[in-house]
Scaffold this active site. Structure first.
Site, PDB file in Angstrom:
ATOM      1  CE1 TYR A 463      31.197 -12.719  19.079  1.00  0.00           C
ATOM      2  CE2 TYR A 463      29.587 -14.404  19.632  1.00  0.00           C
ATOM      3  CZ  TYR A 463      30.825 -14.051  19.147  1.00  0.00           C
ATOM      4  OH  TYR A 463      31.702 -15.011  18.724  1.00  0.00           O
ATOM      5  CG  HIS A 464      25.768 -10.393  25.021  1.00  0.00           C
ATOM      6  ND1 HIS A 464      25.988 -11.493  25.841  1.00  0.00           N
ATOM      7  CD2 HIS A 464      25.151 -10.883  23.913  1.00  0.00           C
ATOM      8  CE1 HIS A 464      25.519 -12.584  25.260  1.00  0.00           C
ATOM      9  NE2 HIS A 464      25.017 -12.240  24.089  1.00  0.00           N
TER      10      HIS A 464
END
Length: 528
Positions: A463-464
């Site tokens: 999730y980056h």
């Protein structure tokens, strides 16, 4: 009523910081956000994170990934004030000092670690107090975990038994080592960027917050962005900006809005019938994300969070406790412990990050797993693979086409392979092995082919996403080192999309730092 000094598009981590700081500095600011206020008990209670609904999460999907055996990946993104800081695991990590020194070496002058550290400190209210690396009077609360799972403590001990050093401050003098994470919480509640920067200014005459709106396009007049057109209730409205527009819609939606406005790769815009205002191939390019593999073990021990009668009773009691006292195990970030270590000999800094979760995870927690156990994420901190964000349609309400191009570069899977092997060595260390963990995906870890196939069948994002509106000194970059857009006046970008290289860690704290810096850049420009 619809003319402001600054219009900020997106109330996420960067946008909240920009809007709050500019309003605080006396500027009239309009903040536009697609989602809601995100002010419910569901959002504020850390332990409810796996149960957050579509109202606060875009739940994007990628295109099929050739590096992941053709699977589509899941890309959760925060929707509503606070953005992803309202739905994330609250882990407070800045990245490695090497990351920012490397940004400066790449031409981003003024972005070395020494340059950004004061902004991290200015944002931070660390419960441990102020020191060389931390601040204690900023709006973003950073707390220690008071009720970690016994398994998380066992994980840290297991790493130490392999002679891997303990580290009680990953944002201090050194990043390497293993320990419990600090989290963005205040008094047992989630402390999102919106709670830090926007909610305290809610009654200010300087801040006009408009939620539930869909930004359609930037208004560009004679080469200058002069406002933003959005839709609400089936009608379009336009707000004007006397000074600047700040785009803070995130690594997926910032490039989407630029392209819908005619700024992006010319051929792609023409495919969608969009008039080209500025041919900018870098918009939506250079997508970087942390590819991550989750190892998972089942145990008979009920120490871990799990799906059983005993586990359900325990969590029900914990919910009551948290509603009454804001204490107990519902303060969990789930990713309670972790670490950073170098697995490849030529790495300039730790190249793998671990997140230990005292529960069994499958498909980002979306698939229920019966029983109790633990999981260990390993992610490649500085991936070499590059992807894209493109338009899927001209409709602003439609999801963009996301292609992280995971594991396209063989160096990424080589690094991840070694990270997964170290995950299993840690799980085999006495402190964790006493739980008699059963590997849910047992293979011959020494066999590269078997391990690679397992990784490609199960790995996904942690999730980056960053890089899709990259900063640089070169003319091709989307923004310059003051975050001002190149080739069009009156526009700034302040979110993870501007990162020229992905930082070695979670991206929430760096996005807030970027917002803090952008507020200063805009104030300086308007004062000139």
């Amino acid at each position: 009523m619809d003319e402001f000094d600054v219009v900020v598009v997106g109330g996420g981590s960067g946008g909240s910081a920009v809007a709050g700081r500019l309003a605080e500095g006396g500027k009239r600011v309009c903040l536009l956000e697609a989602g809601g206020r995100n002010n419910t008990a569901l959002i504020k209670t850390p332990g409810f994170m796996p149960f957050l609904n579509d109202k606060s999460n875009y739940r994007y999907e990628t295109v099929p990934q050739k590096g992941l055996n053709g699977r589509t990946g899941y890309q959760p993104r925060g929707r509503g004030l606070g953005g992803s800081s309202a739905i994330n695991a609250m882990v407070y990590i800045r990245g490695n000092s090497w990351d920012y020194d490397n940004w400066e070496a790449l031409g981003c002058s003024g972005w070395s670690h020494d340059d950004v550290l004061p902004y991290f400190k200015r944002a931070e209210h660390n419960v441990r107090g102020e020191d060389e690396f931390h601040g204690d009077d900023g709006p973003l609360w950073v707390s220690d975990q008071k009720w970690p799972n016994p398994g998380s403590l066992a994980f840290v001990e297991a790493a130490a038994q392999l002679q891997l050093p303990r580290n009680n401050d990953f944002n201090g003098a050194t990043q390497a080592g293993f320990g419990l994470y600090q989290v963005t919480q205040k008094d047992g509640e989630r402390w999102s960027a919106a709670r830090a920067y926007v909610e305290p200014k809610r009654k200010s005459k300087n801040l006009d917050i408009r939620i539930g709106v869909t930004v359609q396009r930037l208004v560009i007049t004679d080469g200058r962005v002069t406002g933003v057109t959005y839709s609400v209730g089936g009608k379009e409205r336009t707000v004007s900006a006397r000074g600047a527009v700040v785009l803070s819609a995130g690594a997926f939606n910032s490039p989407q809005i630029l392209m819908l406005s005619g700024i992006g790769p010319a051929a792609h815009l023409r495919e969608h019938g969009i008039e080209v205002k500025l041919d900018k191939p870098a918009v939506g390019s250079d997508l970087q994300d942390h590819i991550d593999y989750v190892s998972s073990w089942e145990t008979q021990s009920k120490d871990f969070i799990g799906d059983s009668l005993a586990g359900t009773v325990r969590m029900a009691k914990a919910i009551v406790e948290h509603r009454r006292k804001r204490t107990g195990i519902m303060t969990t970030p789930y990713a309670e412990a972790g670490g950073f270590w170098k697995v490849m000999p030529d790495a300039p800094a730790p190249d793998i990050q671990w997140h230990f979760v005292p529960a069994m995870l499958e498909d980002h927690g979306r698939e229920k797993v019966k029983g109790h156990g633990f999981s260990l994420h390993a992610c490649v901190l500085r991936p070499e693979s590059r992807g894209t964000v493109r338009l899927d349609s001209r409709e602003a309400s439609h999801a963009p086409r996301i292609d992280p191009n995971f594991l396209d570069d063989d160096r990424d899977i080589a690094t991840l392979r070694e990270g997964v092997r170290l995950s299993h060595r840690i799980a085999s260390s006495p402190s964790l092995s006493r739980y008699e963990p059963k590997d849910r995906y047992a293979i011959d870890l020494d066999d590269d082919a078997q391990l690679d196939e397992l990784i490609r069948s199960r790995a996904d994002t942690v999730y980056h996403p960053v890089g899709t509106c990259r900063m640089g000194a070169d003319a091709d970059a989307v923004v310059d080192p003051t975050l001002k857009a190149r080739g069009v006046d009156g526009l700034y970008i302040a979110d993870a999309s501007i990162m020229p290289r992905l930082v070695s860690g979670n991206t929430n704290a760096p996005s807030i730092m970027i917002g803090e810096r952008c507020a200063d850049f805009v104030k300086d420009a308007l004062a000139a």
